[in-house]
Structure formats: C-alpha cells, structure tokens
Design an enzyme around this catalytic site. Structure first.
Site, PDB file in Angstrom:
ATOM      1  CG  HIS A 219      -1.725  -1.210   1.398  1.00  0.00           C
ATOM      2  ND1 HIS A 219      -1.370  -2.213   2.263  1.00  0.00           N
ATOM      3  CD2 HIS A 219      -2.872  -1.617   0.782  1.00  0.00           C
ATOM      4  CE1 HIS A 219      -2.259  -3.187   2.192  1.00  0.00           C
ATOM      5  NE2 HIS A 219      -3.171  -2.857   1.297  1.00  0.00           N
ATOM      6  CB  THR A 388      30.491  13.668 -42.047  1.00  0.00           C
ATOM      7  OG1 THR A 388      29.161  13.551 -41.559  1.00  0.00           O
ATOM      8  CG2 THR A 388      30.536  13.161 -43.484  1.00  0.00           C
ATOM      9  N   GLY A 468      18.964   1.510 -46.535  1.00  0.00           N
ATOM     10  CA  GLY A 468      19.086   2.722 -45.735  1.00  0.00           C
ATOM     11  C   GLY A 468      17.799   3.514 -45.636  1.00  0.00           C
ATOM     12  N   PRO A 532      27.014  17.191 -45.668  1.00  0.00           N
ATOM     13  CG  PRO A 532      27.553  16.500 -43.526  1.00  0.00           C
ATOM     14  CD  PRO A 532      26.540  17.276 -44.278  1.00  0.00           C
TER      15      PRO A 532
END
Length: 546
Positions: A219, A388, A468, A532
């Site tokens: 409880h 990147t 992809g 990029p």
C-alpha cells in the site's frame, strides 16, 4: 499532478471492474448489483454446491483479487476503495449470496481493516445460520520475529490451495486446515525503487535516488530498511537470504512465485527471474510461477518473491488447471539449454594483384576524402554531430593502407569492390560505414555478373537506398550520387562531375532532412548548409576533373 489514468476518483474502482468484466477471457464473471457502494464480483456459473472461497480487500492490487475468481480458485472477491478495506456490509453480502449448505471460507490478508471488517461480517453471517470460517495470511517475513506479519503476494498461493480443495469437494474444515497449513509454510518479501502513485495525488518521492526499500507493504508503506542499490543480483541475494532462513527444513522443496509490483518492465523482470532462479534458493525450487503482475501496488517499481513449501497434495493443487484469468500456470524449474554452433561468416579471400590505372583511381579517391576531412567535419558540426569527415577519412586511410601494402585485388574490379566493402565495414563507424559497405558489396556482386562499371555503381546505390531508406531529395549523399551515376550512364563522366556538384549544392536549399541525424533539426539549422555526405561525393568526382 496525478500520474495515473482515471476519469473520476470516486468511480475508478467501478470503472476498472467493468473493464475486467468486458475482457475476461473465460467470460465467467458477474458483478452483484446490491448497492452502489458495494462491489462484489462472483463466478457467474456458481451453483452453491461446494464450499465457497471468498477473498478481497482494498483495490489497487490488480489483478488481485478479481483476476483469481474462477473454477479452481476463488468464488467471489469483495473490492474496497483503493488501498481501503471493503465495508462489513459488502463482505456480508458477498458471503450471503455465494454460500450454500457446504459453507464458505474467507481468506484475508493480515491488515487491521481487513481482519476487522471481514471478521465482523463472518460473525454476522454465522448469526444468520451460515457455516463460515476465516483464515488470515501473514506471509511477509521482512521483519524478524514480527508478531503481526503482513499478508502480501503469498496470499495468491493460499487462494490456489483452498480453491483446489473446494473444487475437489472437500468439506469446510478440511479446506480451512489445508489453507492454514499452506499459510504456515508460505513466505514473501518485497523490494522497491519507488513507492506507488495514488489517484489525484502527487507522486510519492519518498525513496531517495540510488536507494531501495526492502520489506515494504503493498500500500506504499515504508519498508523495513533502506538499502543501497548496487546490482540486481545483490538485491536478490539480500532477499533470498532472508527467505532461505525461513524454510522449515534444509531439504524443503518449494514453489517460487515472482511478482511484479506494477511498475517494473518485462526486461527487468526477466533479469530478476534469472537472478532468483540462479540464487541460493535454486536447489529448493521445484516449481516456478511467473514472473507476472499478480498482486501489485498500482505502479510501484518493485517486485516480491514468495514461496510455498511443497508436499504431494500442494504440488497437485498448484498444478491443477483453473479458469481464472490472472493465474499463471507453474512450470518445473529447468536447466538452461544451448546448442553450440560455429559462427557463420563469409570467408572472403582473394589474391592481391596489380593494375596501375586502378591503383591511381583508388589513390585519388582515398586521398581526396582524407584531404576533405576538416571541411566535412565542419559542415557536419552545423547539421549533425561533426564526425562525417573523420568517418570517411578512417575508411579512406584503411583502403590506402591496404593499397600501399599491395593487399588489394586491383586487377579484378568485382573483387576489388567487395574488398573495399569489407574494409569499410570494419573501420568506419556509424551508419555511413555500413551503408557504404552495402554499396561496394552490392556493386561488386553486380560487376561480377554484368562487367560494367556504371551499372555496378547504380546497382550498389539501389541496394544502399533499399536498406538505408533514403532517396533523392532526403538531403543525404544520395543527392549527389544518384544524379552523377545517371549522367554518367546517359551522357559522360564529365557530365557526372557536374551532376554531382549540382546535386550537392541542391542540398543547401533542402530545409527538411528526411534521413540521418539532420532529420532531427529544424529548417533554420539546415538552410544554406550543404549535406556533408553529398559534399564528400562532390569532392571525389571533382578530383577527376581534367
């Protein structure tokens, strides 16, 4: 603000019961309509020809108690408000409406409100001439030498024993004695990382971050002690040590029940189960019940472990089939099985070979990407996570290292494309490494079949787009690759160079990216910035401009 779903606080329990009645898979439940303030659910096929088994208490412990009504378990359940015992009148009406000549056993948990309200109702029923007995479950062993242990999840095991005996036609005293004997060898202990929420109230933040409460009730009551959260295994060990010490004999065999108190994810419950079944209790465990939400504390993030010591009759009782929605059929403790297999991999091997023209192409592409590393990282820092250039550079350096070491099959274009795909998959991080590996691998496969450079590159691009999920216009390297390959096939390589440049420039005007990390950015962050990846493709094509 409340963290629970509900309409009106005063109708929450009524509404929840309706939901259970709608969804009950055995379609064997009915609500007794005797008074708006009384909530009684019973078996709809009950004939009063056997001993009735009644349980109940405050709501908020779902599926207990209504979920255990059905042939082989409870005859009826009396539902109070959230964490509040039902009234004497409610319990009395339940007893009167389901009790026949065979009598009724009432099973309650050891809380003052339940003992008093159910007890007084039993006495009133006896005064009316009904044959009624009551047992009190006190399975919580968290407080040593406690004279009034609480009743918690082990109550469900008592429901099963009593319900089985009743279904076999046993008389009331036999059932009471069997239930009490089960209570005497049932033990439970709980642990939680958070307390529970209550309808219409602020969430209770009593338990500190990094702490767990051991031995708490159902409880939201404080636990017996607060302990540090280390590993799940250590928490389970603490609980198991107390349970094992309470066994009546060193060689006792038990059924263990693993109960989710309401807020633990299935992933965590599976881990908890593993740790329990591999703990010091493992040599005692004969049956496993759960993991499952059996007796909860609304949304408490915690679990409890219960056991029932077994003998022949209790084993038979637990394994007997029932028609109760929430009961989980016990399974025998099993040994983990595994099948040993050799790792599957493609043994890609080749002999290195020389080809001066191809060596020049590989060198130009690789050195171009290495030289563009800072430019590409800068562009990616504006629209992504700034890596990147580093990612492309890592792949290019690996290919150059293999070229310098004369370890590439330069005189076999199909093999060369496959070899580059293998190298990129190994050294390039993130999704771009996998995408380019797919590109080169698929291109190599197509070249071996068709013997055409451009057709092979287009085939590689098609597979990269397929897996992809990106396409032209989604602001990725594909926006430079796709038009370049199309122009190369239909016009000339010179046209391909210009198409790659225009494709890369087009990404600066694309203010909505639909793939990659840039897809999480707003249009203001993308406007005027080339993708990029597309710039990397542009630079490669540009490097071959005469």
């Amino acid at each position: 603000m409340s963290r629970l779903f509900f309409n009106e606080k005063v109708t929450l329990v009524h509404d929840a019961i309706d939901g259970i009645l709608y969804s009950n898979k055995y379609n064997n439940l009915v609500r007794l309509n005797v008074d708006p303030m009384i909530r009684i659910v019973t078996r709809n096929e009950w004939q009063k020809d056997k001993v009735a088994i009644i349980s109940g208490g405050g709501s908020g412990h779902e599926p207990a108690h209504v979920g255990f009504i059905g042939k082989g378990m409870l005859t009826a359940a009396v539902c109070g408000d959230v964490f509040a015992s039902p009234s004497v009148d409610a319990v009395l009406n339940a007893i009167v409406h389901v009790t026949g000549e065979q009598g009724c056993l009432v099973i309650v948990k050891n809380y003052t409100g339940d003992r008093l309200n159910f007890g007084l109702a039993c006495e009133k029923a006896k005064k009316m001439g009904l044959n009624v007995e009551m047992v009190i479950v006190d399975d919580d062993i968290s407080i040593p030498d406690n004279l009034k242990p609480r009743g918690i999840a082990g109550t469900i095991l008592v429901h099963k024993i009593a319900g089985y005996l009743a279904e076999q036609g046993a008389d009331l005293m036999t059932i009471k004695n069997g239930a009490q004997a089960a209570i005497d060898v049932t033990a439970s202990i709980g642990l939680a990382l958070t307390s529970c929420s209550l309808p219409g109230e602020e969430a209770n933040q009593r338990i500190a971050e990094g702490k767990a409460e051991l031995g708490l009730g159902i409880h939201g009551e404080p636990g017996v002690m607060s302990i540090d959260v280390t590993s799940c295994r250590e928490l389970v060990t603490t609980m198991v040590t107390k349970l094992k010490a309470s066994l009546s004999a060193a060689d006792a065999k038990i059924a263990v029940m693993i109960n989710n108190l309401g807020g633990v994810s299935p992933l965590e419950m599976s881990l908890i189960t593993k740790d329990i079944l591999e703990s010091e209790l493992k040599d005692h465990i004969q049956l496993v019940i759960g993991p499952a939400a059996l007796m909860t504390a609304i949304d408490m993030k915690g679990f409890s472990i219960s056991y029932l010591e077994l003998n022949g009759s209790r084993l038979e009782a637990l394994l007997a089939p029932v028609e109760a929605d929430a009961w989980v059929n016990p399974i025998a403790l099993r040994q983990l099985e595994e099948v040993k297999k050799d790792k599957v991999s493609i043994n890609f091997s080749f002999e290195a070979s020389e080809n001066a023209e191809m060596a020049t192409i590989v060198s130009v592409v690789s050195n171009t990407l290495i030289a563009a590393e800072k430019e590409l990282n800068y562009l990616d820092s504006l629209v992504g996570d700034g890596d990147t250039g580093s990612t492309f550079g890592a792949g290019a350096r690996q290919v150059m290292a293999q070229l310098t070491a004369k370890k590439l099959p330069l005189n076999d274009t199909g093999l060369l494309l496959n070899a580059i795909g293998e190298e990129l998959a190994t050294v390039m991080g993130g999704s771009s490494g996998v995408l380019l590996s797919i590109f080169f691998t698929a291109a190599g496969h197509d070249y071996n079949q068709n013997g055409d450079h451009v057709t092979a590159l287009k085939a590689g691009l098609a597979q990269m787009m397929k897996y992809g999920g990106a396409k032209p216009g989604d602001r990725t390297m594909i926006d430079a690759m796709y038009p370049a390959f199309e122009a190369w096939e239909t016009d000339s390589f010179i046209a391909a160079i210009e198409a790659a440049r225009l494709g890369a420039e087009s990404t600066a005007r694309m203010v909505e990216a639909k793939a990659g990390r840039s897809s999480y950015l707003n249009c203001d962050s993308l406007d005027g910035v080339k993708d990029p990846g597309s710039v990397a493709v542009e630079r490669v094509f540009e490097a071959f401009k005469v």
